[in-house]
Design an enzyme around this catalytic site. Structure first.
Site, PDB file in Angstrom:
ATOM      1  N   TYR A 210       0.848  -1.201   0.000  1.00  0.00           N
ATOM      2  CA  TYR A 210       0.000   0.000   0.000  1.00  0.00           C
ATOM      3  C   TYR A 210       0.885   1.252   0.000  1.00  0.00           C
ATOM      4  CZ  TYR A 210      -3.468   3.423   1.644  1.00  0.00           C
ATOM      5  OH  TYR A 210      -4.286   4.528   1.767  1.00  0.00           O
ATOM      6  N   LYS A 214       1.243   4.127  -2.950  1.00  0.00           N
ATOM      7  CA  LYS A 214       0.964   5.555  -2.783  1.00  0.00           C
ATOM      8  C   LYS A 214       2.201   6.390  -3.166  1.00  0.00           C
ATOM      9  CE  LYS A 214      -3.323   5.228  -1.468  1.00  0.00           C
ATOM     10  NZ  LYS A 214      -4.423   5.685  -2.328  1.00  0.00           N
TER      11      LYS A 214
HETATM   12  N1  LIG Z   1      -9.339   6.988   5.147  1.00  0.00           N
HETATM   13  C1  LIG Z   1      -8.074   7.284   5.349  1.00  0.00           C
HETATM   14  O1  LIG Z   1      -7.614   7.462   6.484  1.00  0.00           O
HETATM   15  C2  LIG Z   1      -7.166   7.464   4.158  1.00  0.00           C
HETATM   16  C3  LIG Z   1      -5.852   7.924   4.378  1.00  0.00           C
HETATM   17  C4  LIG Z   1      -5.007   8.091   3.297  1.00  0.00           C
HETATM   18  C5  LIG Z   1      -5.455   7.836   2.013  1.00  0.00           C
HETATM   19  N2  LIG Z   1      -6.728   7.376   1.825  1.00  0.00           N
HETATM   20  C6  LIG Z   1      -7.142   7.069   0.449  1.00  0.00           C
HETATM   21  O2  LIG Z   1      -8.402   7.650   0.166  1.00  0.00           O
HETATM   22  C7  LIG Z   1      -9.107   6.822  -0.762  1.00  0.00           C
HETATM   23  C8  LIG Z   1     -10.510   6.551  -0.253  1.00  0.00           C
HETATM   24  O3  LIG Z   1     -10.424   5.888   0.995  1.00  0.00           O
HETATM   25  P1  LIG Z   1     -11.671   5.733   1.986  1.00  0.00           P
HETATM   26  O4  LIG Z   1     -11.098   5.743   3.348  1.00  0.00           O
HETATM   27  O5  LIG Z   1     -12.743   6.677   1.625  1.00  0.00           O
HETATM   28  O6  LIG Z   1     -12.136   4.230   1.636  1.00  0.00           O
HETATM   29  P2  LIG Z   1     -13.521   3.508   1.934  1.00  0.00           P
HETATM   30  O7  LIG Z   1     -14.328   4.274   2.896  1.00  0.00           O
HETATM   31  O8  LIG Z   1     -13.150   2.100   2.239  1.00  0.00           O
HETATM   32  O9  LIG Z   1     -14.264   3.568   0.501  1.00  0.00           O
HETATM   33  C9  LIG Z   1     -13.746   2.873  -0.579  1.00  0.00           C
HETATM   34  C10 LIG Z   1     -14.632   3.084  -1.801  1.00  0.00           C
HETATM   35  O10 LIG Z   1     -14.064   2.370  -2.884  1.00  0.00           O
HETATM   36  C11 LIG Z   1     -14.979   1.374  -3.360  1.00  0.00           C
HETATM   37  N3  LIG Z   1     -14.200   0.195  -3.674  1.00  0.00           N
HETATM   38  C12 LIG Z   1     -13.435  -0.540  -2.825  1.00  0.00           C
HETATM   39  N4  LIG Z   1     -12.864  -1.551  -3.482  1.00  0.00           N
HETATM   40  C13 LIG Z   1     -13.250  -1.439  -4.771  1.00  0.00           C
HETATM   41  C14 LIG Z   1     -12.982  -2.199  -5.932  1.00  0.00           C
HETATM   42  N5  LIG Z   1     -12.221  -3.298  -5.893  1.00  0.00           N
HETATM   43  N6  LIG Z   1     -13.534  -1.822  -7.106  1.00  0.00           N
HETATM   44  C15 LIG Z   1     -14.348  -0.736  -7.163  1.00  0.00           C
HETATM   45  N7  LIG Z   1     -14.636   0.017  -6.096  1.00  0.00           N
HETATM   46  C16 LIG Z   1     -14.103  -0.334  -4.906  1.00  0.00           C
HETATM   47  C17 LIG Z   1     -15.960   1.165  -2.218  1.00  0.00           C
HETATM   48  O11 LIG Z   1     -17.261   0.834  -2.667  1.00  0.00           O
HETATM   49  P3  LIG Z   1     -17.763  -0.649  -2.941  1.00  0.00           P
HETATM   50  O12 LIG Z   1     -17.394  -1.453  -1.729  1.00  0.00           O
HETATM   51  O13 LIG Z   1     -19.234  -0.487  -3.143  1.00  0.00           O
HETATM   52  O14 LIG Z   1     -17.071  -1.077  -4.167  1.00  0.00           O
HETATM   53  C18 LIG Z   1     -16.027   2.572  -1.632  1.00  0.00           C
HETATM   54  O15 LIG Z   1     -16.905   3.367  -2.402  1.00  0.00           O
HETATM   55  C19 LIG Z   1      -8.259   5.560  -0.951  1.00  0.00           C
HETATM   56  O16 LIG Z   1      -7.487   5.696  -2.122  1.00  0.00           O
HETATM   57  C20 LIG Z   1      -7.346   5.560   0.258  1.00  0.00           C
HETATM   58  O17 LIG Z   1      -6.138   4.896   0.007  1.00  0.00           O
HETATM   59  C21 LIG Z   1      -7.589   7.189   2.860  1.00  0.00           C
END
Ligand SMILES: NC(=O)c1ccc[n+]([C@@H]2O[C@H](COP(=O)([O-])OP(=O)(O)OC[C@H]3O[C@@H](n4cnc5c(N)ncnc54)[C@H](OP(=O)(O)O)[C@@H]3O)[C@@H](O)[C@H]2O)c1
Length: 334
Positions: A210, A214
């Site tokens: 991961y 990134k």
């Molecule tokens: N949250 C944090 O603390 C954090 C920190 C740094 C970076 N980020 C980055 O921000 C981004 C969003 O993170 P988040 O925390 O919002 O994640 P999240 O709440 O887990 O949401 C993930 C989204 O992606 C979809 N998804 C997951 N796997 C998928 C797949 N294989 N194909 C298509 N859609 C998929 C999910 O919907 P479905 O399950 O319906 O497909 C959901 O809409 C990511 O790139 C993450 O690396 C997050």
């Protein structure tokens, strides 16, 4: 003779002292300048207005991972700014509900496309490409992401987890970008936001794939941003610390860990400003994140921060393994 030697020595010593003091003042002055610039960008200056990318004039925003967390919030706030929205994730039912709500609430056009990025299926991308080719895309948010289930040594990590992270976080972002670029280049306008992470800034042991994915996004965004700047297309890697979401498994917001709403509001209001990020074509626009990014770049060295991450992830892994053991025991006894 003796006295003359001593004077010469003193003069040299004084010159060296002044030179060192001047170098120190210059160094501290440069640090102070970047610190003040960061505060101004985080709290005072506004970024490039979204109108430049077609808000309110019929342009579309394409958001991957739009059914939950940060992606869902991007969909909401971009629709509020009067972009039509194309929502992409795995679950059609969730996407349809969100699309209906957004069109009712903000009076924008919506489309949904359900696909699983882990499959890396060329047919899915071709079909999505057909949908996109009929739209004027102003914004692409490469948001979809997946992570290791728990911090795990690379040598012990499941091959499927490794493959999924590469497929979704790296290849997915590149494929989506290829779909929107021809038309953005023709229009000489566009915004591409790549959801980066602090784990791409500082290597994170036990989340190695991961973290490296990134880092890829960060380097790729810089190269792409430089290539496309003269064509009116803005590319930005968004350095993200934690945000409350299903992926982070954090439920309670703090100054450093916002809810998706204030986090996304920061991103969209600070386009084009570094806000504490020290890397080109990168922004850390949420205030808590911007300040931490500045500290990482300017205080201690990177080895310190890698070791810091190592300690944190070992601790999280211990707790996650204990939780798994408790759950397994509970299942056995029920
Ligand atoms: N949250 C944090 O603390 C954090 C920190 C740094 C970076 N980020 C980055 O921000 C981004 C969003 O993170 P988040 O925390 O919002 O994640 P999240 O709440 O887990 O949401 C993930 C989204 O992606 C979809 N998804 C997951 N796997 C998928 C797949 N294989 N194909 C298509 N859609 C998929 C999910 O919907 P479905 O399950 O319906 O497909 C959901 O809409 C990511 O790139 C993450 O690396 C997050």
């Amino acid at each position: 003779m003796e006295t003359i030697k001593a004077d010469g020595y003193n003069a040299k010593f004084a010159t060296a002292t002044y030179a060192l003091a001047a170098a120190g003042a210059l160094f501290l002055g440069a640090k102070a300048f970047t610190f003040i610039k960061m505060l101004l960008e985080l709290y005072v200056f506004s970024g490039i207005p979204l109108k430049k990318f077609g808000a309110g004039s019929g342009a579309w925003a394409v958001i991957t991972g739009a059914s939950d967390g940060i992606g869902k919030e991007f969909a909401d706030q971009l629709a509020k700014k009067k972009f039509n929205v194309l929502l992409v994730s795995r679950t059609a039912s969730k996407l349809d509900v969100i699309a209906e709500e957004l069109s009712q609430q903000y009076g924008v056009e919506t489309k949904t496309f359900a696909m699983d990025f882990t499959k890396g299926d060329a047919n899915d991308f071709a079909k999505l490409g057909e949908v996109i080719s009929g739209l004027r895309v102003g914004v692409l948010v490469n948001n979809v992401g997946t992570n290791h289930d728990i911090p795990t040594p690379f040598a012990e990590e499941d091959d499927k987890v490794i493959q999924d992270i590469v497929e979704v976080n790296i290849k997915g972002a590149m494929r989506m970008t290829k779909l929107v670029l021809p038309q953005m280049r023709k229009d000489r306008s566009g915004l591409i936001l790549n959801l980066g992470s602090f784990s791409g800034l500082v290597a994170t042991p036990y989340l190695s794939v991961y973290s490296a994915g990134k880092a890829f996004l960060c380097t790729w965004s810089q190269a792409l941003g430089a290539e496309l700047a003269s064509e009116g297309i803005v590319v930005e890697n968004i350095n993200t610390y934690f945000v409350v979401s299903a992926m982070s498994k954090i439920r309670k917001p703090t100054f450093l860990i916002p809810l998706p709403k204030p986090y996304v509001a920061s991103v969209l209001s600070k386009i084009g400003l570094a806000c504490g990020a020290g890397t080109p074509y990168t922004s850390a626009p949420y205030p808590g994140h911007g300040i931490v990014n500045w500290l990482i770049d300017n205080v201690f060295n990177i080895t310190f921060w890698v070791n810091h991450n190592d300690t944190i992830q070992k601790d999280i892994r211990k707790r996650a393994l204990r939780k798994r053991e408790r759950e397994a025991a509970a299942r056995k006894s029920s």
